[in-house]
Structures are given as structure tokens and as C-alpha cells.
Design a protein around this motif. Structure first.
Motif, PDB file in Angstrom:
ATOM      1  N   GLU A 102       3.341   1.525  -4.504  1.00  8.66           N
ATOM      2  CA  GLU A 102       3.094   0.433  -5.431  1.00  8.66           C
ATOM      3  C   GLU A 102       4.160   0.386  -6.514  1.00  8.66           C
ATOM      4  O   GLU A 102       4.651   1.413  -6.966  1.00  8.66           O
TER       5      GLU A 102
ATOM      6  N   THR B   7       8.093  -9.942  -3.143  1.00  5.27           N
ATOM      7  CA  THR B   7       8.669 -11.280  -3.092  1.00  5.27           C
ATOM      8  C   THR B   7       8.310 -12.024  -4.373  1.00  5.27           C
ATOM      9  O   THR B   7       7.346 -11.674  -5.069  1.00  5.27           O
TER      10      THR B   7
ATOM     11  N   ALA C 186      12.960  -7.625  -5.936  1.00  2.17           N
ATOM     12  CA  ALA C 186      13.169  -6.345  -5.258  1.00  2.17           C
ATOM     13  C   ALA C 186      13.882  -5.334  -6.156  1.00  2.17           C
ATOM     14  O   ALA C 186      13.722  -4.127  -5.972  1.00  2.17           O
TER      15      ALA C 186
ATOM     16  N   ASP D  84       2.535  -4.287  -3.899  1.00  4.80           N
ATOM     17  CA  ASP D  84       2.865  -3.478  -2.730  1.00  4.80           C
ATOM     18  C   ASP D  84       4.374  -3.531  -2.538  1.00  4.80           C
ATOM     19  O   ASP D  84       4.967  -4.615  -2.480  1.00  4.80           O
ATOM     20  N   ARG D  85       5.019  -2.380  -2.448  1.00  3.69           N
ATOM     21  CA  ARG D  85       6.480  -2.338  -2.302  1.00  3.69           C
ATOM     22  C   ARG D  85       6.950  -2.976  -0.997  1.00  3.69           C
ATOM     23  O   ARG D  85       8.110  -3.332  -0.866  1.00  3.69           O
ATOM     24  N   GLN D  86       6.046  -3.146  -0.033  1.00  2.17           N
ATOM     25  CA  GLN D  86       6.399  -3.807   1.226  1.00  2.17           C
ATOM     26  C   GLN D  86       6.375  -5.334   1.088  1.00  2.17           C
ATOM     27  O   GLN D  86       6.835  -6.041   1.978  1.00  2.17           O
ATOM     28  N   GLU D  87       5.812  -5.831  -0.020  1.00  7.63           N
ATOM     29  CA  GLU D  87       5.686  -7.276  -0.223  1.00  7.63           C
ATOM     30  C   GLU D  87       6.298  -7.698  -1.553  1.00  7.63           C
ATOM     31  O   GLU D  87       5.704  -8.483  -2.290  1.00  7.63           O
TER      32      GLU D  87
END
Length: 107
Positions: free
Chosen positions: A1, A29, A66, A24-27
Motif C-alpha cells: 500500500e 493510476t 506512480a 494499492d501499489r498495483q493500481e
């Protein structure tokens, strides 16, 4: 996170505290940042003019998001017409310099 500090930009508020949000670091945007921030602050995303990374950098795209690091401070800058809907004007008794005893004097 990724944990960020977010608030609504409004210099007229005496207390304009930040809240912490998690992404979430994967999302990471722009769209997800806008969605989560608006949800947590109770703002309609359509009312957000821009997202500012303090002190003076505008976020514009996914790559900007990012690059954010934990606990960076962000402000949601709202459209001018919408600020009036979200923030009420303080009543006379809430304004600084108002003297309640003086207002109760009768002649």
C-alpha cells in the motif's frame, strides 16, 4: 500500500486537516487516486478541477501518481462554483471579532 495525505484545498477553513488514504501499489493510476480521494472526502469526482501535490505541483497522469511516495501531501482543488456548495459561510456569531455580549445590549 501507498499511504498519502489528502485534503480539500480551501484557505477559508480554519481547520483543514489532512486524512490518510491507502492506494494499492498495483493500481497507482490517476483515476484510482481520484476515486479513492473523493470517496474518503465525500466529494463528487466531477467537482475536482485538479489534484495538487504540495507545495506546487499539479498531478496530470498515471506516471505522476506512480512517482508519489508515502505520506506525500495532496490537495483536491475544486471548481469555484462547487466550493460554495460544499462549504457554508460562517454565521455572524462564528466569525472572529464577534462579541456576543455586545449583540445582546438593549438601549
Amino acid at each position: 500500500e501507498l499511504v498519502l495525505k489528502v485534503r480539500i484545498q480551501n484557505p477559508n477553513l480554519r481547520e483543514n486537516d489532512f486524512i490518510e488514504i491507502e492506494l494499492d501499489r498495483q493500481e497507482l493510476t490517476y483515476k484510482e487516486l481520484l476515486r479513492v480521494s473523493c470517496c474518503e472526502l465525500g466529494v463528487n469526482p466531477e467537482h475536482v478541477q485538479k489534484i495538487r501535490k504540495l507545495p506546487n505541483t499539479m498531478l496530470r497522469k498515471d506516471k505522476d501518481v506512480a512517482r508519489l511516495q508515502d505520506f506525500q501531501e495532496l490537495e483536491l482543488v475544486l471548481t469555484v462554483s462547487d466550493k460554495n456548495l460544499l462549504f457554508r459561510v460562517p454565521t455572524l456569531s462564528e466569525r472572529s471579532g464577534y462579541n456576543k455580549k455586545a449583540s445582546e445590549l438593549t438601549y
